[in-house]
Design a protein around this motif. Structure first.
Motif, short mmCIF file in Angstrom:
data_model
loop_
_atom_site.label_atom_id
_atom_site.label_comp_id
_atom_site.label_asym_id
_atom_site.label_seq_id
_atom_site.Cartn_x
_atom_site.Cartn_y
_atom_site.Cartn_z
N ASN A 200 0.85 -1.20 0.00
CA ASN A 200 0.00 0.00 0.00
C ASN A 200 0.88 1.25 0.00
O ASN A 200 1.93 1.26 0.66
CB ASN A 200 -0.86 0.05 1.27
N HIS A 201 0.44 2.27 -0.72
CA HIS A 201 1.19 3.52 -0.72
C HIS A 201 0.26 4.72 -0.86
O HIS A 201 -0.85 4.59 -1.36
CB HIS A 201 2.17 3.58 -1.92
N PHE A 202 0.78 5.87 -0.44
CA PHE A 202 0.12 7.14 -0.76
C PHE A 202 1.19 8.18 -1.06
O PHE A 202 2.34 8.05 -0.62
CB PHE A 202 -0.83 7.60 0.35
N CYS A 267 6.35 8.61 0.64
CA CYS A 267 5.24 7.79 1.13
C CYS A 267 5.52 7.44 2.58
O CYS A 267 6.61 6.99 2.90
CB CYS A 267 5.07 6.51 0.31
N TRP A 269 3.48 5.31 4.44
CA TRP A 269 2.73 4.12 4.87
C TRP A 269 3.66 3.24 5.73
O TRP A 269 4.81 3.02 5.36
CB TRP A 269 2.24 3.32 3.66
N HIS A 279 7.51 4.01 4.82
CA HIS A 279 8.24 3.73 3.58
C HIS A 279 9.30 4.79 3.25
O HIS A 279 10.34 4.47 2.69
CB HIS A 279 7.26 3.58 2.41
N MET A 284 11.73 5.51 0.17
CA MET A 284 10.68 5.80 -0.80
C MET A 284 10.44 7.31 -0.90
O MET A 284 9.46 7.85 -0.38
CB MET A 284 9.39 5.06 -0.46
CU CU Z 1 4.42 3.47 0.63
#
Ligand code: CU
Length: 291
Positions: A200-202, A267, A269, A279, A284
């Protein structure tokens, strides 16, 4: 060519145009009749979501407004059967907020995150997402009150809407990596966030302060991981945008409008396999130019 002939040509051209015009005029209402209007979503000052409880499946545009002065973070979620809003709220509190790895894992195993975006007060924003028939929640992730996870259903005939063309596409790849391309995107428009990775990422995009580079950010960020922040941040967290969270294999589109310039994309998450480490701390992040 004599005058009568010219007149004939002009007349037939006029007829052709008139015919085309008629065809266009009649085609337009037929097209709009087959597509569904945007879904109006309003978020109150106390982060209560109001929207229709049933929408059509297919491509939907959520037009979201918030009355909260600090803004909202809209998110669309699908939960596994039997996983209640109370279950999710408990796992968010213990896991995503509290760092409990078992709770993060349980949450990730039971929800599919379908995107969203930040919304400022008095500035509606739009999320476009393709939703199959099924049950969903819509929420403002700034609250963890399960009573404010708005349950809605996509059922009935497909909206007939076509996914609009995006102005930019950003991708997460492998496990916790941003694709290095494109190096720059327009500073406003419709952004597609495609999650082609396993996690999952944002997206958090924050503007570099004047005179600062991505290299400066990396140096500062690495030093800050080992202790208190080493000097002022090279990025301004107040200028930028947040996407909603998107699960592997999914994508979401949303509108954005930011000042031109150089940004850092991160990110945060929490990674269950790394004891809940965000992350970004696993590398990331990358630089990106908005022009
Ligand atoms: Cu992420």
């Amino acid at each position: 060519m004599g005058v009568p002939q010219i007149r004939t040509v002009v007349t037939s051209l006029a007829l052709v145009s008139a015919g085309t015009l008629t065809a266009m005029v009649t085609a337009a209402p037929a097209e709009s009749a087959a597509s569904a209007p945007p879904v109006a979503v309003s978020i109150s000052n106390t982060r209560v979501v109001t929207m229709p409880t049933t929408i059509q499946p297919g491509v939907n545009t959520f037009k979201v407004t918030t009355a909260n002065k600090r803004g909202s973070s809209f998110q669309v979620v699908q939960a596994a059967a039997g996983y209640s809003a109370a279950d999710a709220a408990r796992d968010i509190e213990k896991g995503l907020d509290g760092g409990n790895v078992q709770a993060i894992k349980r949450f990730e195993a039971n929800v599919t995150l379908l995107g969203g975006m930040g919304v400022s007060k008095d500035k509606p924003n739009k999320l476009v997402v393709d939703l199959p028939a099924g049950d969903y929640w819509a929420l403002d992730v700034n609250t963890n009150d399960p009573d404010k996870f708005f349950a809605f259903t996509a059922a009935g005939a497909d909206t007939g809407n076509v996914m609009p063309e995006a102005d930019a596409t950003l991708r997460a790849v492998q496990d916790t990596t941003w694709a290095s391309n494109p190096a720059s995107i327009p500073n406003k428009g419709l952004l597609t966030f495609k999650n082609k990775s396993s996690q999952n990422h944002f997206i958090v995009m924050s503007k570099l302060k004047k005179g600062m580079t991505y290299k400066d950010f990396k140096k500062w960020f690495a030093a800050s991981m080992d202790g208190p922040p080493s000097g002022p941040s090279p990025i301004n967290f107040d200028i930028g945008m947040d996407s909603g969270v998107v699960s592997p294999g999914h994508s979401a589109r949303f509108k954005y409008n930011l000042p031109k310039g150089d940004y850092v994309m991160l990110c945060f998450w929490p990674d269950a396999s790394m004891g809940g480490m965000p992350h970004a701390f696993m590398g990331m992040h990358r630089g990106i130019t908005l022009k």
